[in-house]
Design a protein around this motif. Structure first.
Motif, PDB file in Angstrom:
ATOM      1  N   ARG A  54       0.866  -1.309  -0.009  1.00 11.81           N
ATOM      2  CA  ARG A  54      -0.111  -0.001   0.052  1.00 11.81           C
ATOM      3  C   ARG A  54       0.847   1.163   0.074  1.00 11.81           C
ATOM      4  N   LEU A  55       0.383   2.242  -0.836  1.00  9.87           N
ATOM      5  CA  LEU A  55       1.279   3.453  -0.983  1.00  9.87           C
ATOM      6  C   LEU A  55       0.443   4.444  -0.711  1.00  9.87           C
ATOM      7  N   CYS A  56       0.646   5.364   0.587  1.00  7.83           N
ATOM      8  CA  CYS A  56      -0.254   6.596   0.959  1.00  7.83           C
ATOM      9  C   CYS A  56       0.606   7.803   0.761  1.00  7.83           C
ATOM     10  N   ILE A  57       0.045   8.643   0.056  1.00  7.71           N
ATOM     11  CA  ILE A  57       0.614  10.110  -0.187  1.00  7.71           C
ATOM     12  C   ILE A  57      -0.341  10.977   0.457  1.00  7.71           C
ATOM     13  N   ASN A  58       0.070  11.729   1.322  1.00  3.53           N
ATOM     14  CA  ASN A  58      -0.598  12.786   1.908  1.00  3.53           C
ATOM     15  C   ASN A  58       0.105  14.090   1.851  1.00  3.53           C
ATOM     16  N   SER A  59      -0.421  15.116   2.710  1.00  9.60           N
ATOM     17  CA  SER A  59       0.405  16.662   2.389  1.00  9.60           C
ATOM     18  C   SER A  59       1.527  16.529   3.150  1.00  9.60           C
ATOM     19  N   ARG A  60       1.754  15.710   4.095  1.00  7.83           N
ATOM     20  CA  ARG A  60       2.878  15.624   4.976  1.00  7.83           C
ATOM     21  C   ARG A  60       4.136  14.730   4.301  1.00  7.83           C
ATOM     22  N   GLU A  61       3.691  13.588   3.833  1.00 11.20           N
ATOM     23  CA  GLU A  61       4.633  12.376   3.407  1.00 11.20           C
ATOM     24  C   GLU A  61       4.235  11.181   2.601  1.00 11.20           C
ATOM     25  N   VAL A  62       5.076  10.368   2.298  1.00 10.39           N
ATOM     26  CA  VAL A  62       4.703   9.288   1.499  1.00 10.39           C
ATOM     27  C   VAL A  62       5.150   8.058   2.238  1.00 10.39           C
ATOM     28  N   LYS A  63       4.081   7.112   2.421  1.00  9.69           N
ATOM     29  CA  LYS A  63       4.326   5.941   3.166  1.00  9.69           C
ATOM     30  C   LYS A  63       4.190   4.739   2.389  1.00  9.69           C
ATOM     31  N   ILE A  64       5.000   3.639   2.448  1.00 12.44           N
ATOM     32  CA  ILE A  64       4.780   2.575   1.748  1.00 12.44           C
ATOM     33  C   ILE A  64       4.849   1.249   2.733  1.00 12.44           C
ATOM     34  N   GLU A  65       3.872   0.401   2.714  1.00 15.56           N
ATOM     35  CA  GLU A  65       3.608  -0.607   3.735  1.00 15.56           C
ATOM     36  C   GLU A  65       3.487  -1.841   2.937  1.00 15.56           C
ATOM     37  N   ASP A  66       4.284  -3.110   3.301  1.00 19.59           N
ATOM     38  CA  ASP A  66       4.058  -4.373   2.536  1.00 19.59           C
ATOM     39  C   ASP A  66       2.835  -4.785   3.365  1.00 19.59           C
ATOM     40  N   LEU A  67       1.995  -5.558   2.459  1.00 17.04           N
ATOM     41  CA  LEU A  67       0.963  -6.248   2.826  1.00 17.04           C
ATOM     42  C   LEU A  67       1.128  -7.844   3.126  1.00 17.04           C
ATOM     43  N   GLU A  68       2.101  -7.924   3.973  1.00 18.92           N
ATOM     44  CA  GLU A  68       2.305  -9.519   3.963  1.00 18.92           C
ATOM     45  C   GLU A  68       2.648 -10.255   2.787  1.00 18.92           C
ATOM     46  N   SER A  69       3.473  -9.710   1.729  1.00 21.67           N
ATOM     47  CA  SER A  69       3.639 -10.150   0.546  1.00 21.67           C
ATOM     48  C   SER A  69       4.461 -11.515   0.655  1.00 21.67           C
ATOM     49  N   SER A  70       4.407 -12.496  -0.166  1.00 23.93           N
ATOM     50  CA  SER A  70       5.482 -13.508  -0.036  1.00 23.93           C
ATOM     51  C   SER A  70       6.903 -13.247  -0.323  1.00 23.93           C
ATOM     52  N   THR A  71       7.303 -12.384  -0.875  1.00 24.68           N
ATOM     53  CA  THR A  71       8.513 -11.832  -1.264  1.00 24.68           C
ATOM     54  C   THR A  71       8.934 -10.664  -0.872  1.00 24.68           C
TER      55      THR A  71
END
Length: 87
Positions: A54-71
């Motif tokens: 998941r990639l979340c872009i807001n007015s202050r930051e850009v955050k990336i979060e792994d969704l328990e992917s296998s790799t």
């Protein structure tokens, strides 16, 4: 970092080294092979889960979060679970 109403450039690189550049506006995006993802990879793309990150872009930051992917998900060559992107 003020990202309100601005586009940012995201560079996605797969395991074979092929890169794709995307212009993104603030919002939340699912990345993966599923048709439910806003950023979709081809079904035959090895190493990408159906709902990979998941990639979340807001007015202050850009955050990336792994969704328990296998790799796993990498940022700047390091495997991460969740990270705030620095410019």
């Amino acid at each position: 970092m003020n990202l309100k109403d601005r586009e940012i450039e995201i560079l996605l690189t797969n395991r074979s080294g092929r890169s794709t550049s995307l212009r993104m506006k603030p919002g939340a995006y699912l990345l993966g092979r599923s048709s439910h993802c806003q950023i979709r990879f081809p079904a035959q793309e090895q190493g990408v889960s159906r709902q990979h990150a998941r990639l979340c872009i807001n007015s202050r930051e850009v955050k990336i979060e792994d969704l328990e992917s296998s790799t796993g998900t990498m940022l700047n060559g390091k495997i991460i679970r969740s990270a705030v992107v620095q410019n």
